[in-house]
Design an enzyme around this catalytic site. Structure first.
Site, short mmCIF file in Angstrom:
data_model
loop_
_atom_site.label_atom_id
_atom_site.label_comp_id
_atom_site.label_asym_id
_atom_site.label_seq_id
_atom_site.Cartn_x
_atom_site.Cartn_y
_atom_site.Cartn_z
N ASP A 92 0.80 -1.23 0.00
CA ASP A 92 0.00 0.00 0.00
C ASP A 92 0.83 1.28 0.00
O ASP A 92 0.33 2.34 0.38
CB ASP A 92 -0.92 -0.01 1.23
CG ASP A 92 -1.84 -1.22 1.20
OD1 ASP A 92 -2.53 -1.39 0.18
OD2 ASP A 92 -1.87 -1.97 2.18
N ASP B 153 -6.33 -4.10 -5.80
CA ASP B 153 -6.04 -2.85 -5.09
C ASP B 153 -4.67 -2.29 -5.48
O ASP B 153 -4.42 -1.08 -5.37
CB ASP B 153 -6.00 -3.05 -3.57
CG ASP B 153 -7.04 -4.01 -3.03
OD1 ASP B 153 -7.49 -4.88 -3.79
OD2 ASP B 153 -7.37 -3.91 -1.85
N1 GLY Z 1 -8.10 -4.10 0.57
C1 GLY Z 1 -8.32 -2.72 0.48
C2 GLY Z 1 -9.74 -2.39 0.47
O1 GLY Z 1 -10.40 -2.63 1.48
O2 GLY Z 1 -10.23 -1.90 -0.52
#
Ligand code: GLY
Length: 376
Positions: free
Chosen positions: A100, A155
């Site tokens: 992230d 993501d």
């Molecule tokens: N995994 C990241 C989200 O909750 O979108």
């Protein structure tokens, strides 16, 4: 099939401004009451609680909200707070355990660099991009998720732009190759022909062979998890702004058309388009992300009719969300701004709550539209 509405900007603008003012009030209070605390989702409308995090990925969103408040209000109090919250994140530029780093640094140190022009801030963003690139799996040609080496997440499309950024700023061809390869693998394995997406792809780590689609936060491996779709729409659009590769634009458009087509009137998505009646609660965060991504895509697409449709869709979402039904104007006890988000439905975390990324992308979309109206 839902169609975007034609939204009256004169009617929308005061609600955008009112929502922005509400952000400044709620987030000023949050950092006053809970200094140095990075929440992820509310429970009963409260940011601070003992609920499970699943993964700690949201620190850039609170910091990004502080930068948006500074950039619009232009008061040094907001800048001091934004800089302070950035400093709390600096060590994460070397964090190899998460996927992230784009979420974290593109919304913290990048705006700090843009505001100041201070090259030391850009260096932190570049280092974070270089760190993220270390997640690349030669066998399989993808950046693996925090779950493990066999896992690719949709993501990550929102995080891979930090590698493109680092590649551009350093001229490092290897970074560029890694980022491009990840996008093509994502397109091939977890973006479906109809424009929907799977949350996860699973690979054989010995051979690199793609094995199957999977999910953690959606209804099922085959289902249409709306937030993942919004990540893809926005992520591939941002990637296109770096690559100018029509393949990236085409994926973003396919995602966008699918998102709009499957949404109900008002374009607030259920948490999963395939969720059955009775379990179809909204995920306002999916639509907040989509609004900001569609606004960007309207600028990127080469097709004028698509541009108009995407802009109308973004405005339709904001028109729906900037209302008593979604903004906590009339609920002083609710600590978030945007209600009716979902974090992790299968685990029952943050269901029908405020979620930090919903807060961030809703505010980002509002600021983009207000800037356009104001001619900034
Ligand atoms: N995994 C990241 C989200 O909750 O979108």
């Amino acid at each position: 099939m839902a169609e975007p509405q034609l939204v009256d900007l004169a009617d929308l603008k005061p609600r955008l401004q009112r929502t922005f003012d509400h952000y400044a009030s709620k987030f000023g209070t949050l950092i006053d009451h809970h200094p140095d605390y990075f929440p992820i989702y509310t429970e009963g409308g409260r940011w601070r609680h003992g609920g499970e995090l699943w993964t700690d990925w949201c620190a850039g969103f609170l910091t990004g909200i502080l930068w948006h408040c500074y950039r619009r209000i232009r008061h040094e109090w907001w800048r001091d707070k934004a800089e302070h919250y950035c400093r709390l994140l600096e060590h994460k530029q070397h964090d190899r355990d998460v996927h992230d780093l784009g979420f974290i640094f593109l919304n913290s140190y990048l705006p700090w660099y843009e505001v100041t022009g201070d090259a030391s801030k850009k260096r932190v963003v570049v280092t974070a991009g270089q760190t993220l690139a270390m997640r690349f799996r030669e066998r399989g040609q993808y950046l693996c998720s925090f779950i493990g080496p066999e896992s690719l997440f949709i993501d990550i499309m929102m995080n891979v732009p930090i590698i493109f950024y680092a590649a551009r700023e350093t001229g490092d061809e290897r970074l560029l190759e890694v980022a491009k390869a990840h996008c093509r693998t994502t397109e091939r394995t977890i973006v479906r022909p109809d424009g929907s997406t799977a949350h996860e792809g699973i690979f054989d780590t010995n051979t690199g062979e793609f094995l199957r689609q999977s999910t953690h936060q959606g209804l099922s491996a085959e289902s249409d998890w709306t937030r993942g779709l919004a990540w893809s729409l926005y992520g591939f659009g941002t990637v296109y702004s770096y690559t100018n590769d029509p393949a990236d634009l085409a994926v973003a458009e396919r995602n966008a058309d699918h998102f709009i087509d499957r949404c109900p009137d008002g374009l607030v998505a259920p948490w999963d388009f395939d969720a059955p009646e009775g379990d179809r609660m909204a995920d306002s965060s999916a639509s907040a992300i989509a609004a900001s991504g569609l606004w960007q895509l309207a600028d990127l697409t080469r097709d004028p009719s698509r541009a108009a449709r995407y802009q109308d869709a973004a405005l339709t979402i904001l028109d729906t969300l900037c209302s008593d039904a979604y903004v906590s104007w009339n609920d002083p006890e609710w600590e978030g701004v945007l209600k009716h988000g979902v974090y992790h439905k299968p685990k029952g975390l943050g269901v029908d709550q405020s979620v930090m990324w919903g807060e961030f992308f809703f505010l980002e979309a509002i600021c983009k539209v207000l800037a356009m109206i104001d001619g900034d």
